[in-house]
Design a protein around this motif. Sequence first.
Motif, PDB file in Angstrom:
ATOM      1  N   HIS A  94      27.770 -11.254 -20.164  1.00  0.00           N
ATOM      2  CA  HIS A  94      27.231 -10.987 -21.454  1.00  0.00           C
ATOM      3  C   HIS A  94      25.866 -12.093 -21.629  1.00  0.00           C
ATOM      4  O   HIS A  94      25.328 -11.800 -22.396  1.00  0.00           O
ATOM      5  N   ILE A  95      25.898 -12.902 -20.712  1.00  0.00           N
ATOM      6  CA  ILE A  95      24.619 -13.901 -20.729  1.00  0.00           C
ATOM      7  C   ILE A  95      23.914 -13.986 -19.688  1.00  0.00           C
ATOM      8  O   ILE A  95      24.425 -13.676 -18.536  1.00  0.00           O
ATOM      9  N   GLY A  96      22.685 -14.187 -19.385  1.00  0.00           N
ATOM     10  CA  GLY A  96      21.934 -14.414 -18.229  1.00  0.00           C
ATOM     11  C   GLY A  96      20.953 -15.611 -18.448  1.00  0.00           C
ATOM     12  O   GLY A  96      20.496 -16.100 -19.428  1.00  0.00           O
ATOM     13  N   ASN A  97      20.549 -16.017 -17.204  1.00  0.00           N
ATOM     14  CA  ASN A  97      19.305 -17.046 -17.218  1.00  0.00           C
ATOM     15  C   ASN A  97      18.127 -16.563 -17.907  1.00  0.00           C
ATOM     16  O   ASN A  97      17.687 -15.369 -17.712  1.00  0.00           O
ATOM     17  N   ILE A  98      17.687 -17.290 -18.808  1.00  0.00           N
ATOM     18  CA  ILE A  98      16.325 -16.818 -19.486  1.00  0.00           C
ATOM     19  C   ILE A  98      15.242 -16.359 -18.665  1.00  0.00           C
ATOM     20  O   ILE A  98      14.539 -15.524 -19.131  1.00  0.00           O
ATOM     21  N   GLU A  99      15.040 -16.777 -17.312  1.00  0.00           N
ATOM     22  CA  GLU A  99      14.052 -16.418 -16.523  1.00  0.00           C
ATOM     23  C   GLU A  99      14.320 -15.004 -16.081  1.00  0.00           C
ATOM     24  O   GLU A  99      13.094 -14.387 -15.758  1.00  0.00           O
ATOM     25  N   LEU A 100      15.490 -14.510 -15.971  1.00  0.00           N
ATOM     26  CA  LEU A 100      15.559 -13.235 -15.647  1.00  0.00           C
ATOM     27  C   LEU A 100      14.989 -12.276 -16.778  1.00  0.00           C
ATOM     28  O   LEU A 100      14.488 -11.278 -16.358  1.00  0.00           O
TER      29      LEU A 100
END
Length: 657
Positions: A308-314
Amino acid sequence: MSEHNDSQSLVTITLPDGESRSFPRGATGYDIALSIGKKLAHDALAVSVNGRAMDLHIPITDDASVEIVTFDNPLGREIFWHSASHIMAQAIEELFPGTKFGAGPAVEQGFYYDIASEHRFTDNDLEAIEKRMIDIARRAVDVCREEMSREEAVAYFSSERNDPYKVEILEDTLKDTPRVSIYRQGAFADLCSGPHLPNTSRLKAVRLTNISASFWRGDASRESMQRIYGIAFPSEKQLRQHLARMEEAKKRDHRKLGSELELFMLSPEVGSGLPIWLPKGAIVRGELESFLRDEQKKRGYVPVYTPHIGNIELYKRSGHYPYYSDSQFPPLTYTDDLGREEQYLLKPMNCPHHHLIYSSKPRSYRDLPIRLTEFGTVYRHEQSGELNGLIRARGFTQDDSHIYCRPDQLVDEICGAIDLTKFVFATLGFEDIQIRLSLHDPENREKYGGTSEVWAQAEKDVREAADRMHIDYFVGIGEASFYGPKIDFIVRDALGRKWQLGTVQADYVMPERFDLSYVGSDGQPHRPVIIHRAPFGSMERFIGVLIEHTAGNFPIWLAPVQVAVLPIVEDVHDYATGIHRKLLDAGIRSDLDTRNEKIGKKIREAEIKKIPYMVIVGQKEQSAGEVALRRHRKGDIGNLGVNELKEKLLTEIRERS
């Protein structure tokens, strides 16, 4: 010589039915309408010249294809309602001097205007504004278009009109537009590209429906405004018909029915726009998901799950973060034990995660197409004033799939995605469907990723697929996603309202951004193409629309409770319990009502709960080994044996009839 002059003074007008007529150069749309008939001239609101909407009294100086626009035409309703927003603004200005005006567009069902005023508007004010609007209509004020340079318009709205919002639009949105237009009606004037009604007398009936808060230009950091909604018609009869439909819409409101039928809840303790599915609603949602999963499995899709979340760089890499930063929740900042800072984002889209799954191992041309699918929950920070139960939520689940294919497979795969979407809508009873080919706006290239050549190819591909599937579509310029053109499915519900639900999108941009590749038959790396595809769109939005479309009367295969077993007297409770158990064992969702209540009350309550079937059992039915069957909203069907009942229900459920 005179014959030459005569021919030069005429223009050839081609009408929608293909007929061509000659008119004096400078003839107007009104002149053309009058030549066809007095009624058409009376009903005419504007004119479409070579596909471009224009005011009814603008001279036509060249040969052209012309259509007279009336209220029966969607464009006519848009023009009528936008003109009504100007009439409302004039009425507000007359009643509340000093009011400043933001944006006042037509919308799907009427119009609104964002206004800035120290006065807090009430329902009583709306009635006064309605009366003044009718008064302005009776004055038959001419609506006149005036063109001027952008600099002249800035000076006009800075001094004579003193409207800072129009000045900002001129200095920002229209900064590269050398000439603009202003529409005047009496002492009121507004910056607008038009077209508009020829005069205010066309408005015969109006109802202002709602006041809500808004922010200037949708930016929560800007000043708060008041938004007044309304709807208007060329006749009182049309308004009465509309209000009757609105009353029916209130009865069908998915938030009201969702509570009454115990489908979902919204709680401020959880947060605005974050719906919670209750057991009965979870059944509806689960059945829909199972239906699509089964169909996708037949068509070669494979399931995946992503966080449900991911690294902002993605999301920066995909472009979702910069493109949609205004509608995303703020990043979550995390500092590890070594003092290193990382930022995470609540997932706004499933796409980037799927692209990483594709790139997790080498792919061959023989592997393609690869069809990944997920019911993935995403999060968007929608403005609080725009939230609407399930239909506009901050947390929602997309039936998201991404097809990775070779360019030579693309059109076939788009056709397959179109076929699946049409199958889903047909199964669920949506028969009135419009399809929009959503293309990019070449005048606004900074909105889009990829090159012009890539966009030309992608739009050629979606057109070819749409034509091959023989679907009737219209084109929406500027409606494309930032990464590719779309085929959007717009359904019309039982009340005639339009909802944009399913979508199929072609994407040549993300394969470049994520460096996706496959090894071709030549042994060299090649770029795949991606299709983004979601028949439901959002599970929440789809179910909200489905509730309103069916008024909560779900088909038996979707109904949370499919059968209510209602014994008439206590003596038959054991018999009723046996029927209930037999239905449950067959996988039929059944409730047993053994309360000490009269059968009439039990039936009424089952009707209110919108349970598709009621099985009535008394001593007569017990003696015969039968049941008396009732259908919701239809009444008695007749008596059946218990096994016959079971087979009838299972057939109807299996066939999703």
